[in-house]
Motif scaffolding. Structure first.
Motif, PDB file in Angstrom:
ATOM      1  N   LYS A  13      15.762  58.649  37.019  1.00 57.35           N
ATOM      2  CA  LYS A  13      14.923  58.087  38.085  1.00 57.35           C
ATOM      3  C   LYS A  13      15.750  57.348  39.138  1.00 57.35           C
ATOM      4  O   LYS A  13      15.418  57.391  40.322  1.00 57.35           O
ATOM      5  N   SER A  82      15.396  45.029  27.831  1.00 57.88           N
ATOM      6  CA  SER A  82      14.069  45.455  27.380  1.00 57.88           C
ATOM      7  C   SER A  82      13.406  44.355  26.554  1.00 57.88           C
ATOM      8  O   SER A  82      12.182  44.254  26.522  1.00 57.88           O
ATOM      9  N   ARG A  91       8.306  38.620  33.610  1.00 54.95           N
ATOM     10  CA  ARG A  91       7.790  39.623  34.560  1.00 54.95           C
ATOM     11  C   ARG A  91       7.139  38.926  35.751  1.00 54.95           C
ATOM     12  O   ARG A  91       7.287  39.337  36.887  1.00 54.95           O
ATOM     13  N   ILE A 115       6.312  50.385  38.633  1.00 53.99           N
ATOM     14  CA  ILE A 115       6.212  50.342  40.103  1.00 53.99           C
ATOM     15  C   ILE A 115       4.879  50.948  40.549  1.00 53.99           C
ATOM     16  O   ILE A 115       4.151  50.357  41.335  1.00 53.99           O
TER      17      ILE A 115
HETATM   18  O1  C5P Z   1      15.884  51.100  34.228  1.00 46.51           O
HETATM   19  P1  C5P Z   1      16.790  50.344  33.286  1.00 46.51           P
HETATM   20  O2  C5P Z   1      17.151  51.120  32.066  1.00 46.51           O
HETATM   21  O3  C5P Z   1      17.973  49.771  33.983  1.00 46.51           O
HETATM   22  O4  C5P Z   1      15.901  49.089  32.823  1.00 46.51           O
HETATM   23  C1  C5P Z   1      16.330  48.204  31.817  1.00 46.51           C
HETATM   24  C2  C5P Z   1      15.124  47.628  31.109  1.00 46.51           C
HETATM   25  O5  C5P Z   1      14.398  46.801  32.028  1.00 46.51           O
HETATM   26  C3  C5P Z   1      14.110  48.653  30.626  1.00 46.51           C
HETATM   27  O6  C5P Z   1      14.372  49.105  29.301  1.00 46.51           O
HETATM   28  C4  C5P Z   1      12.783  47.914  30.690  1.00 46.51           C
HETATM   29  O7  C5P Z   1      12.529  47.202  29.511  1.00 46.51           O
HETATM   30  C5  C5P Z   1      13.005  46.895  31.802  1.00 46.51           C
HETATM   31  N1  C5P Z   1      12.299  47.225  33.039  1.00 46.51           N
HETATM   32  C6  C5P Z   1      10.954  46.911  33.131  1.00 46.51           C
HETATM   33  N2  C5P Z   1      10.285  47.113  34.309  1.00 46.51           N
HETATM   34  C7  C5P Z   1      10.897  47.646  35.363  1.00 46.51           C
HETATM   35  C8  C5P Z   1      12.273  48.016  35.286  1.00 46.51           C
HETATM   36  C9  C5P Z   1      12.943  47.800  34.085  1.00 46.51           C
HETATM   37  O8  C5P Z   1      10.366  46.441  32.177  1.00 46.51           O
HETATM   38  N3  C5P Z   1      10.209  47.811  36.509  1.00 46.51           N
END
Ligand code: C5P
Length: 206
Positions: A13, A82, A91, A115
């Motif tokens: 993504k 995560s 959040r 998003i």
């Molecule tokens: O996308 P990426 O692997 O870098 O994101 C790391 C962690 O951040 C994800 O495993 C998820 O738990 C969290 N995350 C989220 N909401 C988002 C982007 C990321 O919860 N919009």
């Protein structure tokens, strides 16, 4: 125009989001970096993942301009991200920053997990990018090997499956496809084919 790109770990993504942003001349925000920065700060300062007030304070103090994407993409930070991302207060502290980014005049491209569902529910284009856990683990494993990180494929696959379960199973803004998001499974597609398919979705909008 706002473009919302969501999907699980290592789905591609981010690559798609960057390509669309460059193509359209729009600013891009990798929202995963915000959660990664809070996760990394928790690891560095020794804040426990159960201490939700301290985690929220770390999120509130985040300077989005000073994020080091390279360092934050390292293996253990994803797991920490995560865990802190499942904390509603974390959040909430990161919400305004992301909504403001999405709302800038001219539009923006954002990628993450929520998003299309929470940050920009009115986005003109929503893409939910996914691939099988095996395919995603292979990509992530190659990336980590290129960086010289000593991990096995099995460890990478286990990390991805655990993060999928935690991100999809949490109560607060779980990873899920918005009803009006285009589902794009890129298993078996290479980087260029994946970008081309996403660009075609943008062309369809016109
Ligand atoms: O996308 P990426 O692997 O870098 O994101 C790391 C962690 O951040 C994800 O495993 C998820 O738990 C969290 N995350 C989220 N909401 C988002 C982007 C990321 O919860 N919009």
């Amino acid at each position: 125009m706002i473009i919302a790109i969501d999907g699980p770990a290592a789905s591609g993504k981010g690559t798609i989001a960057r390509a669309l942003a460059a193509h359209l001349g729009l600013p891009h925000l990798d929202t995963g970096l915000l959660y990664r920065a809070v996760g990394a700060a928790a690891l560095e300062t020794g804040v426990a993942f159960e201490d939700t007030a301290a985690l929220a304070a770390l999120a509130a103090g985040l300077d989005p301009a000073g994020l080091d994407a390279e360092a934050l993409k390292a293996g253990p930070v994803g797991e920490a991200a995560s865990r802190v991302a499942a904390v509603p207060a974390v959040r909430e502290k990161l919400l305004k920053l992301q909504k403001d980014f999405a709302g800038q005049p001219g539009g923006a491209v954002l990628d993450g997990r929520d998003i299309g569902t929470v940050i920009a529910p009115d986005a003109e284009l929503k893409i939910f990018v996914t691939a099988t856990p095996q395919a995603r683990a292979e990509r992530r494993y190659r990336e980590l090997a290129r960086r010289g990180e000593a991990v096995t494929f099995e460890q990478v696959l286990a990390d991805i499956e655990m993060r999928d379960a935690r991100d999809s199973g949490r109560a607060s803004a779980p990873l899920m496809r918005a009803q009006d998001a285009v589902l794009f499974d890129n298993t078996g597609l290479d980087r260029d084919a994946s970008i081309a398919a996403a660009l075609a979705l943008v062309a369809d909008l016109a």
